[in-house]
Scaffold this active site. Sequence first.
Site, PDB file in Angstrom:
ATOM      1  CB  CYS A 133       8.574  35.660  17.958  1.00  0.00           C
ATOM      2  SG  CYS A 133       8.488  37.465  17.144  1.00  0.00           S
ATOM      3  CD  GLU A 163      12.565  30.543  18.120  1.00  0.00           C
ATOM      4  OE1 GLU A 163      13.486  29.317  18.891  1.00  0.00           O
ATOM      5  OE2 GLU A 163      13.851  31.123  17.604  1.00  0.00           O
ATOM      6  NE  ARG A 198      13.209  43.644  24.138  1.00  0.00           N
ATOM      7  CZ  ARG A 198      13.679  45.368  23.548  1.00  0.00           C
ATOM      8  NH1 ARG A 198      13.640  45.883  24.589  1.00  0.00           N
ATOM      9  NH2 ARG A 198      13.329  44.737  22.515  1.00  0.00           N
ATOM     10  CG  HIS A 220      13.153  34.501  16.152  1.00  0.00           C
ATOM     11  ND1 HIS A 220      12.931  33.725  17.429  1.00  0.00           N
ATOM     12  CD2 HIS A 220      12.409  35.694  15.960  1.00  0.00           C
ATOM     13  CE1 HIS A 220      11.647  34.175  17.811  1.00  0.00           C
ATOM     14  NE2 HIS A 220      11.378  35.542  17.013  1.00  0.00           N
TER      15      HIS A 220
END
Length: 215
Positions: free
Chosen positions: A141, A78, A88, A165
């Site tokens: 994350c 990332e 979410r 990830h």
Amino acid sequence: MKILVTGFDPFDNDKINPAIEAVKLLPDSIAGAEIIKLEIPTKFNVSAEVVKTAIEKYQPDYVLNIGQAGGRFAITPERIAINLDDGRIADNAGYQPLNATIHEDVATAYFTQLPIKAMTRAIRAAGLPAAVSNTAGTYVCNHIFYQVQYMREKFFPNIKAGFIHIPFLPNQVVARPETPALSLEDDVKGLTAAIRAIVERDSKGDIETVEGTIQ
């Protein structure tokens, strides 16, 4: 050199999380660097304190957080963490922040100090799919990625930090048709290659230099 590598515990309805499973299987030493392995909770309001305690205890040179990104085809270092929590789903403590700022009056975003393009090339050279990612999402994350960068700015200026990830494991996609997966063996192989790239770039003294293009 010491590298603290963290992986999250399982969350949502999954019984396993490839992040911590891969971290546990990493070698204890990679390219001469000591690898310190740490499981962290998938909880917004707890994960950062667990990592901060470990940084204080082990005094690592690098912190590398690993997380699951279900639906991705590749291992993805990332580039950037953003100052936003927007879940979410609820975390493992039942907490679901919506459009919440992580820290007031600090950076909107932080860039990693890791050589993400060199890491991506190393993972590919190991025969595995890899790509630089420009979004770590807005779940736990991204939260821990941002929090470690914040800690670096406020408390630990000598560390360098970043996030990778990894996809679902094959047994996680049995009931998820047409969803990509990567084996645990390949996760470990890819993460080992990425960490080796970090150590090699550090030994050359050019960890923060501008890297070449990668597609």
